[in-house]
Design a protein around this motif. Structure first.
Motif, short mmCIF file in Angstrom:
data_model
loop_
_atom_site.label_atom_id
_atom_site.label_comp_id
_atom_site.label_asym_id
_atom_site.label_seq_id
_atom_site.Cartn_x
_atom_site.Cartn_y
_atom_site.Cartn_z
N VAL A 230 34.87 41.79 41.16
CA VAL A 230 35.03 43.19 41.56
C VAL A 230 35.25 44.15 40.40
O VAL A 230 34.91 45.33 40.50
CB VAL A 230 36.17 43.35 42.58
N ASN A 231 35.80 43.65 39.29
CA ASN A 231 36.09 44.54 38.16
C ASN A 231 35.19 44.30 36.95
O ASN A 231 35.23 45.09 36.00
CB ASN A 231 37.56 44.40 37.74
N GLY A 232 34.42 43.23 36.98
CA GLY A 232 33.41 43.04 35.95
C GLY A 232 33.75 42.01 34.90
O GLY A 232 34.89 41.62 34.70
N ASN A 233 32.71 41.55 34.22
CA ASN A 233 32.80 40.59 33.13
C ASN A 233 31.52 40.71 32.32
O ASN A 233 30.46 41.03 32.86
CB ASN A 233 32.97 39.17 33.68
N THR A 234 31.62 40.45 31.02
CA THR A 234 30.43 40.51 30.16
C THR A 234 29.31 39.64 30.71
O THR A 234 28.13 40.00 30.64
CB THR A 234 30.80 40.05 28.74
N ALA A 235 29.67 38.48 31.29
CA ALA A 235 28.67 37.55 31.79
C ALA A 235 27.90 38.10 32.99
O ALA A 235 26.83 37.58 33.34
CB ALA A 235 29.33 36.23 32.17
N ASN A 236 28.42 39.14 33.62
CA ASN A 236 27.74 39.70 34.80
C ASN A 236 26.44 40.42 34.45
O ASN A 236 25.68 40.79 35.35
CB ASN A 236 28.66 40.67 35.54
N GLN A 237 26.20 40.62 33.17
CA GLN A 237 25.01 41.37 32.78
C GLN A 237 23.72 40.66 33.21
O GLN A 237 22.73 41.31 33.53
CB GLN A 237 25.00 41.59 31.26
#
Length: 473
Positions: A179-186
């Motif tokens: 829900v708040n994000g992570n570098t890997a979500n790219q």
């Protein structure tokens, strides 16, 4: 049923404010007037200039109160007993939802989406939001094929209040990534050779994006790219150029305990990683045991440490195999359908490959792929798997007694060779130092290939200019 909530009140004036009370009201609009429902008052003690106080209030709701959307008003100095330079800043309101006339609670006060309010309340009746509960909430937010602003805000509110729901740490961390994000979500790799754009969740995200984020962090479906350069130290069988396919592999996480001999390197050039796993398994097996959470659905959440803070990734039981169904990377040679397979080494390797995309474990190569974990040193791995500090030392700066003492301790202990091979030792390769034989004066070096081990003297180690890497405790 009572309405319970905290609130904060601050004296922004230049003088002290005497004891007074806060008036509480329910309104159907954002204007406080005589038509609104008076709930009651809450006593407030003396507030010195600039000070604030966190108060709590509790009121019984009328049984006849209709369900719907309301605004909870708090009015400081509700009796107008204190002379103030500014009387216009005493009122604050918060939108709440009353599900039924006597059921206003944390969920209706703090969440906005009616469907999420109902589901969260139901799932949290046991006081806990589990991994499966959070997956259910994420999927519920996919209604209408879009994650709207209220749903996204609600999910973030739930995660930020993880302690309220006794949420396990790994569930909280993985939910935060969703829900708040992570570098890997790219990016989304999904086991292929071409990654596609994914991105962090936002108001307006599609149901497809949400499902992929759930898959990436909770279900292990964002599998690593299978391409590798191979183990350059093993010219005979250190690479594999045939067909590579993911298959669901049978077996269990551990078989007959945890042992250094569980480790067998395959066609990935990550000797530094698996040699460290071997030493941890021998000296501190509890770190291996506690590294894994078996989710009970053929997925495993794996813990790593980033500067001492726990980070997590989830892998499924699909592992790289050749055309005949044998594993080709860690635990190479095992048949995918053998129920006696021990999976922890292959899963730890796969998890490390997925972790690379987060950007901190392998900063020089941040792709989700087995090729991203080729080449490295053991000191980083010691810290990332155990959280313990480590030392990287040239054997030329040590004496034999120091190394013998390390062998006889329960410290994680490895050796790396980059200045040439010999005496049965391969260059560009890492080993686990397992024992010292005082009769022969030789140190045993366990090869992560699970074969071609070496026994070498102190003099031979110094000739090879070995690097000795070990945990500090």
């Amino acid at each position: 049923t009572s309405l319970n909530f905290p609130y904060n009140i601050k004296n922004q004036g230049a003088g002290n404010a005497g004891a007074n009370y806060t008036g509480l009201y329910l309104s159907t609009d954002t204007t406080l007037d005589s038509s609104d429902t008076y709930l009651g008052l809450d006593d407030v003690n003396v507030l010195t200039s600039g000070s604030s106080s966190t108060e709590s209030a509790s009121f019984n709701l009328s049984q006849t109160l209709a369900a719907g959307n309301y605004y909870l008003f708090a009015k400081a100095d509700g009796g107008n007993a204190i002379t103030e330079s500014d009387e216009t800043n005493n009122v604050y309101y918060q939108a709440i939802t009353v599900i039924s006339g006597n059921n206003t609670d944390w969920f209706s006060i703090n969440l906005r989406d009616a469907q999420l309010i109902t589901l969260t309340r139901s799932l949290a009746t046991d006081g806990n939001l589990s991994r499966n509960d959070m997956i259910a909430l994420f999927r519920d937010a996919k209604d209408s094929a879009v994650i709207d602003a209220n749903e996204l805000t609600d999910l973030r509110t739930i995660v930020s209040n993880a302690t309220l729901f006794t949420m396990q740490d790994y569930v909280r961390v993985l939910s935060d990534y969703v829900v708040n994000g992570n570098t890997a979500n790219q990016w989304w790799t999904g086991g292929g050779t071409t990654r596609t754009s994914l991105g962090n969740l936002y108001a307006g995200s599609s149901d497809i994006q949400m499902e992929k984020l759930v898959g990436k962090w909770f279900l292990g479906t964002d599998r690593p790219d299978l391409r590798t350069e191979g183990d350059i130290a093993n010219q005979g069988s250190g690479s594999y150029t045939g067909t590579k396919t993911y298959r669901a592999v049978s077996g269990s996480l551990f078989q007959n305990g945890i042992s250094a001999d569980d480790v067998k390197q395959g066609a990935v050039g990550d000797c530094y990683y698996v040699a460290t796993l071997s030493s941890i398994a021998m000296e501190k097996p509890n770190y291996i045991q506690n590294m894994f959470i078996d989710n009970g659905d053929n997925t495993y959440t794996v813990r790593f440490f980033n500067n001492g803070v726990a980070n997590y990734v989830t892998v499924d039981n699909y592992l790289p195999t050749n055309s005949s169904g044998s594993l080709i990377y860690a635990s190479s040679g095992q048949s995918y359908n053998n129920s006696n397979n021990e999976l922890w080494v292959a899963l730890a390797e796969k998890a490390y490959a997925q972790l690379a995309e987060s950007g901190w474990s392998r900063p020089s190569n941040v792709n989700n792929g087995y090729g991203s974990i080729e080449g490295g040193w053991m000191d980083y791995v010691i810290k990332q798997i155990t959280g313990l500090n480590s030392t990287f030392n040239s054997i030329l700066n040590m004496n034999e007694t120091q190394l013998i003492n390390l062998v006889n301790s329960n410290q994680i202990l490895t050796a790396g060779f980059v200045n040439g091979g010999g005496y049965g030792v391969y260059n560009s390769h890492a080993y686990t130092i397992t024992a010292y034989n005082s009769t022969t004066g030789k140190f045993n070096l366990r090869n992560p290939w699970a074969t071609s081990h070496a026994d070498v003297t102190w003099a031979e180690l110094t000739t090879l200019k070995a690097y000795i890497i070990y945990s500090n405790t």
